[in-house]
Design a protein around this motif. Structure first.
Motif, PDB file in Angstrom:
ATOM      1  N   GLN A 563       2.654  -8.794   3.462  1.00  0.00           N
ATOM      2  CA  GLN A 563       1.475  -8.225   2.801  1.00  0.00           C
ATOM      3  C   GLN A 563       1.467  -6.710   2.948  1.00  0.00           C
ATOM      4  O   GLN A 563       1.165  -5.968   1.982  1.00  0.00           O
ATOM      5  CB  GLN A 563       0.211  -8.819   3.410  1.00  0.00           C
ATOM      6  N   ARG A 564       1.795  -6.199   4.135  1.00  0.00           N
ATOM      7  CA  ARG A 564       1.777  -4.755   4.380  1.00  0.00           C
ATOM      8  C   ARG A 564       2.857  -4.058   3.550  1.00  0.00           C
ATOM      9  O   ARG A 564       2.638  -2.955   3.023  1.00  0.00           O
ATOM     10  CB  ARG A 564       1.959  -4.481   5.864  1.00  0.00           C
ATOM     11  N   ILE A 565       4.047  -4.676   3.471  1.00  0.00           N
ATOM     12  CA  ILE A 565       5.112  -4.072   2.651  1.00  0.00           C
ATOM     13  C   ILE A 565       4.679  -4.045   1.188  1.00  0.00           C
ATOM     14  O   ILE A 565       4.889  -3.045   0.469  1.00  0.00           O
ATOM     15  CB  ILE A 565       6.435  -4.851   2.817  1.00  0.00           C
ATOM     16  N   GLY A 566       4.075  -5.121   0.708  1.00  0.00           N
ATOM     17  CA  GLY A 566       3.620  -5.194  -0.678  1.00  0.00           C
ATOM     18  C   GLY A 566       2.586  -4.121  -0.969  1.00  0.00           C
ATOM     19  O   GLY A 566       2.609  -3.486  -2.038  1.00  0.00           O
ATOM     20  N   ALA A 567       1.684  -3.950  -0.010  1.00  0.00           N
ATOM     21  CA  ALA A 567       0.646  -2.916  -0.199  1.00  0.00           C
ATOM     22  C   ALA A 567       1.290  -1.540  -0.203  1.00  0.00           C
ATOM     23  O   ALA A 567       0.920  -0.660  -0.996  1.00  0.00           O
ATOM     24  CB  ALA A 567      -0.391  -3.043   0.901  1.00  0.00           C
ATOM     25  N   ALA A 568       2.274  -1.295   0.710  1.00  0.00           N
ATOM     26  CA  ALA A 568       2.937   0.013   0.787  1.00  0.00           C
ATOM     27  C   ALA A 568       3.720   0.293  -0.486  1.00  0.00           C
ATOM     28  O   ALA A 568       3.872   1.453  -0.890  1.00  0.00           O
ATOM     29  CB  ALA A 568       3.863   0.051   2.003  1.00  0.00           C
ATOM     30  N   MET A 569       4.220  -0.772  -1.149  1.00  0.00           N
ATOM     31  CA  MET A 569       4.972  -0.590  -2.391  1.00  0.00           C
ATOM     32  C   MET A 569       4.056  -0.583  -3.596  1.00  0.00           C
ATOM     33  O   MET A 569       4.531  -0.530  -4.736  1.00  0.00           O
ATOM     34  CB  MET A 569       6.021  -1.724  -2.537  1.00  0.00           C
ATOM     35  N   ARG A 570       2.701  -0.609  -3.337  1.00  0.00           N
ATOM     36  CA  ARG A 570       1.694  -0.555  -4.387  1.00  0.00           C
ATOM     37  C   ARG A 570       1.854  -1.701  -5.409  1.00  0.00           C
ATOM     38  O   ARG A 570       1.737  -1.499  -6.609  1.00  0.00           O
ATOM     39  CB  ARG A 570       1.715   0.800  -5.087  1.00  0.00           C
ATOM     40  N   LEU A 571       2.131  -2.923  -4.887  1.00  0.00           N
ATOM     41  CA  LEU A 571       2.225  -4.107  -5.764  1.00  0.00           C
ATOM     42  C   LEU A 571       0.829  -4.591  -6.113  1.00  0.00           C
ATOM     43  O   LEU A 571      -0.125  -4.367  -5.365  1.00  0.00           O
ATOM     44  CB  LEU A 571       2.992  -5.231  -5.054  1.00  0.00           C
ATOM     45  N   PRO A 572       0.694  -5.301  -7.256  1.00  0.00           N
ATOM     46  CA  PRO A 572      -0.617  -5.845  -7.630  1.00  0.00           C
ATOM     47  C   PRO A 572      -1.130  -6.832  -6.568  1.00  0.00           C
ATOM     48  O   PRO A 572      -0.365  -7.411  -5.807  1.00  0.00           O
ATOM     49  CB  PRO A 572      -0.338  -6.560  -8.948  1.00  0.00           C
ATOM     50  N   GLU A 573      -2.425  -7.004  -6.569  1.00  0.00           N
ATOM     51  CA  GLU A 573      -3.052  -7.886  -5.565  1.00  0.00           C
ATOM     52  C   GLU A 573      -2.532  -9.312  -5.684  1.00  0.00           C
ATOM     53  O   GLU A 573      -2.360 -10.010  -4.681  1.00  0.00           O
ATOM     54  CB  GLU A 573      -4.569  -7.858  -5.754  1.00  0.00           C
ATOM     55  N   THR A 574      -2.273  -9.728  -6.936  1.00  0.00           N
ATOM     56  CA  THR A 574      -1.770 -11.106  -7.113  1.00  0.00           C
ATOM     57  C   THR A 574      -0.404 -11.279  -6.452  1.00  0.00           C
ATOM     58  O   THR A 574      -0.112 -12.329  -5.860  1.00  0.00           O
ATOM     59  CB  THR A 574      -1.641 -11.438  -8.605  1.00  0.00           C
ATOM     60  N   GLU A 575       0.442 -10.212  -6.513  1.00  0.00           N
ATOM     61  CA  GLU A 575       1.766 -10.295  -5.912  1.00  0.00           C
ATOM     62  C   GLU A 575       1.647 -10.290  -4.389  1.00  0.00           C
ATOM     63  O   GLU A 575       2.417 -10.972  -3.686  1.00  0.00           O
ATOM     64  CB  GLU A 575       2.647  -9.134  -6.391  1.00  0.00           C
ATOM     65  N   ASP A 701      17.685  -4.828   0.796  1.00  0.00           N
ATOM     66  CA  ASP A 701      17.405  -3.899  -0.304  1.00  0.00           C
ATOM     67  C   ASP A 701      17.074  -2.533   0.332  1.00  0.00           C
ATOM     68  O   ASP A 701      16.101  -2.435   1.107  1.00  0.00           O
ATOM     69  CB  ASP A 701      16.237  -4.420  -1.122  1.00  0.00           C
ATOM     70  N   PRO A 702      17.854  -1.462   0.085  1.00  0.00           N
ATOM     71  CA  PRO A 702      17.610  -0.162   0.733  1.00  0.00           C
ATOM     72  C   PRO A 702      16.194   0.357   0.519  1.00  0.00           C
ATOM     73  O   PRO A 702      15.580   0.902   1.445  1.00  0.00           O
ATOM     74  CB  PRO A 702      18.643   0.752   0.058  1.00  0.00           C
ATOM     75  N   ASN A 703      15.663   0.154  -0.695  1.00  0.00           N
ATOM     76  CA  ASN A 703      14.316   0.652  -0.993  1.00  0.00           C
ATOM     77  C   ASN A 703      13.279  -0.056  -0.147  1.00  0.00           C
ATOM     78  O   ASN A 703      12.352   0.572   0.402  1.00  0.00           O
ATOM     79  CB  ASN A 703      14.018   0.472  -2.483  1.00  0.00           C
ATOM     80  N   VAL A 704      13.406  -1.381   0.007  1.00  0.00           N
ATOM     81  CA  VAL A 704      12.441  -2.159   0.799  1.00  0.00           C
ATOM     82  C   VAL A 704      12.535  -1.733   2.257  1.00  0.00           C
ATOM     83  O   VAL A 704      11.507  -1.587   2.942  1.00  0.00           O
ATOM     84  CB  VAL A 704      12.698  -3.666   0.637  1.00  0.00           C
ATOM     85  N   VAL A 705      13.741  -1.483   2.770  1.00  0.00           N
ATOM     86  CA  VAL A 705      13.929  -1.076   4.174  1.00  0.00           C
ATOM     87  C   VAL A 705      13.261   0.290   4.398  1.00  0.00           C
ATOM     88  O   VAL A 705      12.547   0.502   5.397  1.00  0.00           O
ATOM     89  CB  VAL A 705      15.417  -1.011   4.536  1.00  0.00           C
ATOM     90  N   ASP A 706      13.479   1.222   3.459  1.00  0.00           N
ATOM     91  CA  ASP A 706      12.903   2.567   3.623  1.00  0.00           C
ATOM     92  C   ASP A 706      11.381   2.505   3.634  1.00  0.00           C
ATOM     93  O   ASP A 706      10.720   3.150   4.477  1.00  0.00           O
ATOM     94  CB  ASP A 706      13.388   3.481   2.487  1.00  0.00           C
ATOM     95  N   VAL A 707      10.794   1.726   2.688  1.00  0.00           N
ATOM     96  CA  VAL A 707       9.329   1.603   2.638  1.00  0.00           C
ATOM     97  C   VAL A 707       8.825   0.952   3.925  1.00  0.00           C
ATOM     98  O   VAL A 707       7.811   1.373   4.503  1.00  0.00           O
ATOM     99  CB  VAL A 707       8.907   0.779   1.410  1.00  0.00           C
ATOM    100  N   PHE A 708       9.522  -0.082   4.393  1.00  0.00           N
ATOM    101  CA  PHE A 708       9.089  -0.800   5.587  1.00  0.00           C
ATOM    102  C   PHE A 708       9.089   0.124   6.814  1.00  0.00           C
ATOM    103  O   PHE A 708       8.132   0.148   7.597  1.00  0.00           O
ATOM    104  CB  PHE A 708      10.007  -2.008   5.810  1.00  0.00           C
ATOM    105  N   ILE A 709      10.160   0.935   6.964  1.00  0.00           N
ATOM    106  CA  ILE A 709      10.262   1.800   8.157  1.00  0.00           C
ATOM    107  C   ILE A 709       9.265   2.961   8.061  1.00  0.00           C
ATOM    108  O   ILE A 709       8.540   3.257   9.024  1.00  0.00           O
ATOM    109  CB  ILE A 709      11.705   2.347   8.292  1.00  0.00           C
ATOM    110  N   GLU A 710       9.232   3.607   6.898  1.00  0.00           N
ATOM    111  CA  GLU A 710       8.432   4.824   6.778  1.00  0.00           C
ATOM    112  C   GLU A 710       6.932   4.526   6.671  1.00  0.00           C
ATOM    113  O   GLU A 710       6.115   5.224   7.277  1.00  0.00           O
ATOM    114  CB  GLU A 710       8.878   5.625   5.536  1.00  0.00           C
ATOM    115  N   LYS A 711       6.554   3.533   5.911  1.00  0.00           N
ATOM    116  CA  LYS A 711       5.142   3.359   5.608  1.00  0.00           C
ATOM    117  C   LYS A 711       4.482   2.217   6.379  1.00  0.00           C
ATOM    118  O   LYS A 711       3.258   2.131   6.401  1.00  0.00           O
ATOM    119  CB  LYS A 711       4.974   3.117   4.114  1.00  0.00           C
TER     120      LYS A 711
END
Length: 716
Positions: A563-575, A701-711
């Motif tokens: 949930q936190r990764i999804g929020a950090a990646m600005r995914l829709p609430e349904t996702e 996925d490099p993008n998911v790893v970067d978002v997870f670590i940084e945000k």
């Protein structure tokens, strides 16, 4: 005939001649007054005529006497009374001679006839001796004189009278090994004045050896002294050969009966046992020496397997009918020790040459194992091995039998067990089988004794109800559902969707009624199965967490990180909501993995690792059973795919992998590294971050790893 006539003429001439001479001498003497005893001359013709001619001779003699009386009166009237007395003497002598002669001839005729009969009997005896190979001999014990019959000579191969027989000759012609027996038997009979009967061999003139039956006895005189030894010999070679042949045949029969694989019992006409072979001994529990002479019912104790009633005596039936019979089906033999065996048998009469029954032979075999296999085959043909209900084949045969007017109305109920596939996928087929058996138990318990209940297919059951209205079928469905509501397999509810229909008219097609019941069932199943699947999924998740609390905590942490990764990646609430659910359910497939594999402290074997790798597929099958969870099932299926395509179960790479599955992969791996596991040491946050960075582009996925670590990690 010429000789006979000549003799008659000679006799007649002699009578006439002596008569003439007697009268001539009488005339000379009476003429010359010479009184000498000339009258005695008349005795000659009188005696001859009466002796030779009987009654005619007596008449002739009377005529001679009367003539002489008249003749003497003419020449010597003064001798009237003397001559009258002489007349009566002549007649009396003639009568006496006639009567004596007649009696002599009668006796002579009898003697002649007796001699003829004796001669005929002797001839017949000789023929009988020759035909029957019989010989007799007689030894005068005082003089030693020995008489042999013609048959006696022939028995030894000699012409009758070809040598002088003796007592020693009898022994001389005996086979060497049997001489002592013959000598002792004869001597004993003579010394003890008794008889004997023995069998011995002789050597004939041509060197051949024959078997004979020797008999002998002693005749004693009035002083009880042994006077004659009388013996007889009967050639019994043919009989001995037949006996030998019979013994050989009996031995062959004995060996055959002994070696045959079936039990064999032979009885006499009264049903008493005469033969019991080894197999029969084993099956009946009786030894032959114990069973001989006993009634067949005592040894061969048979009953009907179903009714337990004693069976009719097969031996008696064969004796009465004179034909081969077989035992009825379902016959069991009770052995002496009480062991019960299923048998098959037949009994046949033993007949003589005239067709008269002399006994019975009974052949039987143990078919217990064969019958068990047949019963198994029958059971497999018509019964479902898992539930014990009838199978589809039986049902299809029964529906044709019951589809008659007298059975109307006919109702058909079809049921489908809800959640069976999901249960098999999640808990294994053993639990699924238990669910089916429980469902079958519920259905069977609500049905009547004569209702046909069958397993129609994998998770489907069918009930055939004769003389049952639609309302009664509906009531039965309700009873089954009420029974199911009180049943559980572990924590899984037993749920069955039903449909039913009723044939009320004889013209209706029973198979259309069946199809209608099936369609009705599927309509119910659409409504009932979705809620049932949701219940089972919850049950699966709860069961997984109950048997492994660590998995529950892991799933909740992964769900939160997702949930936190999804929020950090600005995914829709349904996702984000889908990530929440997917994170909670990503390891639901581990419900089918053995605990010993999940909790193994050391390294996994290749087989165990392959077992672990099945859990995404299993999770997918569990979740995809519910239409609402189909999308979540996709994310769960691919959460172990690697970014470089080397993951499992499909080997997808980069963008082929759903984004939510790539997010779950990062969250799942980080939580696994930073929390206690049986097979790995716990890593600190920095080391775990280093592993994520090191595997960017390969596993993650490099993008998911970067978002997870940084945000997420560095910006709590």
């Amino acid at each position: 005939m010429v000789n006979t006539k000549t003799r008659l003429n000679l006799k007649l001439s002699m009578i006439i001649s002596t008569t003439v001479i007697a009268f001539a001498v009488s005339y000379i003497c009476l003429s010359n007054r010479v009184y000498i005893i000339y009258q005695n001359l008349f005795y000659i013709p009188i005696l001859l005529s009466c002796f030779w001619y009987g009654k005619k001779g007596f008449i002739y003699s009377g005529a001679i006497a009367a003539t002489y009386f008249l003749f003497s009166l003419k020449y010597s009237p003064e001798t009237l009374w003397d001559e009258l007395v002489r007349l009566f003497i002549f007649i009396a002598i003639a009568l006496l001679t006639y009567k004596l002669t007649d009696r002599i001839k009668v006796q002579q005729s009898k003697i002649t006839n007796l001699n003829k009969m004796l001669k005929n009997d002797i001839e017949k005896f000789k023929k009988v001796e020759m035909l029957s190979h019989l010989g007799s001999y007689e030894v005068d014990l005082k003089t030693g004189k020995t008489i042999w019959s013609d048959g006696m000579f022939r028995i030894f191969g000699y012409e009758p009278g070809s040598f002088e027989p003796t007592k020693e000759k009898r022994i001389e012609f005996t086979y060497p090994d049997d001489k002592e027996l013959v000598r002792k038997s004869i001597d004993k009979a003579i010394n003890e004045k008794c008889s004997f009967t023995i069998e011995n061999r002789i050597v004939r003139s041509d060197g051949s050896i024959r078997w004979i039956l020797s008999t002998g006895y002693v005749e004693s005189n009035e002083y009880d002294e042994a006077e004659k030894f009388i013996g007889s010999l009967l050639d019994i070679t043919e009989r001995k050969l037949l006996e030998k042949s019979l013994e050989e045949e009996k031995e062959k029969l004995r060996i055959t009966i002994t070696s045959i694989g079936d039990g064999v019992i032979s009885t006499d006409i009264n049903g008493r046992i005469t033969i019991l072979n080894k197999v029969a001994e084993k099956l009946t529990g009786w030894k032959q020496e114990e069973a001989l002479g006993k009634p067949i019912e005592e040894v061969f104790n048979i009953i009907n397997e179903n009714t337990r009633v004693k069976c009719e005596n097969p031996i008696q039936r064969v004796v009465e009918r004179g034909t081969i019979i077989g035992l009825a089906n379902h016959t069991a033999l009770i052995s002496k020790d009480g062991t019960e065996r299923s048998i098959a048998d037949s009994a046949a009469p033993i007949k003589d040459s005239d067709g008269n029954v002399q006994g019975v032979i009974l052949v039987f075999r143990d078919i217990t194992e064969e019958k068990r296999k047949q019963d198994e085959i029958y059971y497999m043909s018509y019964y479902d091995s898992l539930t014990g209900l009838y199978n589809r084949r039986f049902f299809e045969e029964e529906i044709k039998r019951i589809d008659t007017e007298k059975n109307l109305p006919i109702s058909i109920i079809m049921g489908d067990v809800n959640g069976l596939k999901l249960t098999n996928d999640a808990f294994g087929h053993s639990v699924g089988d238990r669910l089916l058996r429980k469902a079958a138990e519920a259905i069977k318990s609500a049905c009547r004794a004569d209702d046909i209940v069958a397993r129609w297919g994998g998770d489907e059951f069918i009930i055939l109800l004769s003389k049952t209205k639609k309302e009664e079928a509906e009531a039965m469905v309700k009873r089954i559902k009420n029974i199911c509501s009180e049943m559980k397999i572990d924590s899984i509810d037993v749920s069955i969707s039903f449909g039913y229909d009723t044939k009320e008219n004889v013209d209706e097609d029973i198979f259309k009624i069946l199809k209608s019941a099936e369609d009705y069932m599927y309509n119910h199943k659409v409504v009932e199965s979705n809620s049932m699947r949701g219940n089972i999924i919850n049950t699966i998740l709860n069961t997984l967490h109950e048997k492994n609390p660590r998995e529950e905590k892991h799933s909740k942490r992964v769900s939160e990180l997702c949930q936190r990764i999804g929020a950090a990646m600005r995914l829709p609430e349904t996702e984000i909501n889908k990530l929440k659910v997917s994170g909670l359910l990503h390891d639901i497939g581990k419900i089918a993995i053995e605990d010993k594999v999940l909790n193994k402290p050391g390294c996994l074997t290749d087989q165990e690792w392959n077992e672990i790798k099945r859990h995404p597929d299993i999770g997918y099958r569990i979740l995809s059973s519910s239409s609402e969870m189909m999308e979540i099932a996709q994310y769960v299926l691919f959460h172990h795919e690697r970014f470089d395509g080397s993951g499992y179960p499909r080997g997808l790479k980069q963008e082929e992998i759903p984004l939510l599955s790539r997010i779950i992969a990062v969250a799942d791996s980080y939580d696994a590294m930073t929390n206690a596991r049986t097979y790995k040491k716990t890593l600190d946050k920095d080391t775990a971050i280093g592993e994520l960075i090191r595997n960017k582009g390969t596993q993650f996925d490099p993008n998911v790893v970067d978002v997870f670590i940084e945000k997420v990690l560095n910006n709590p």
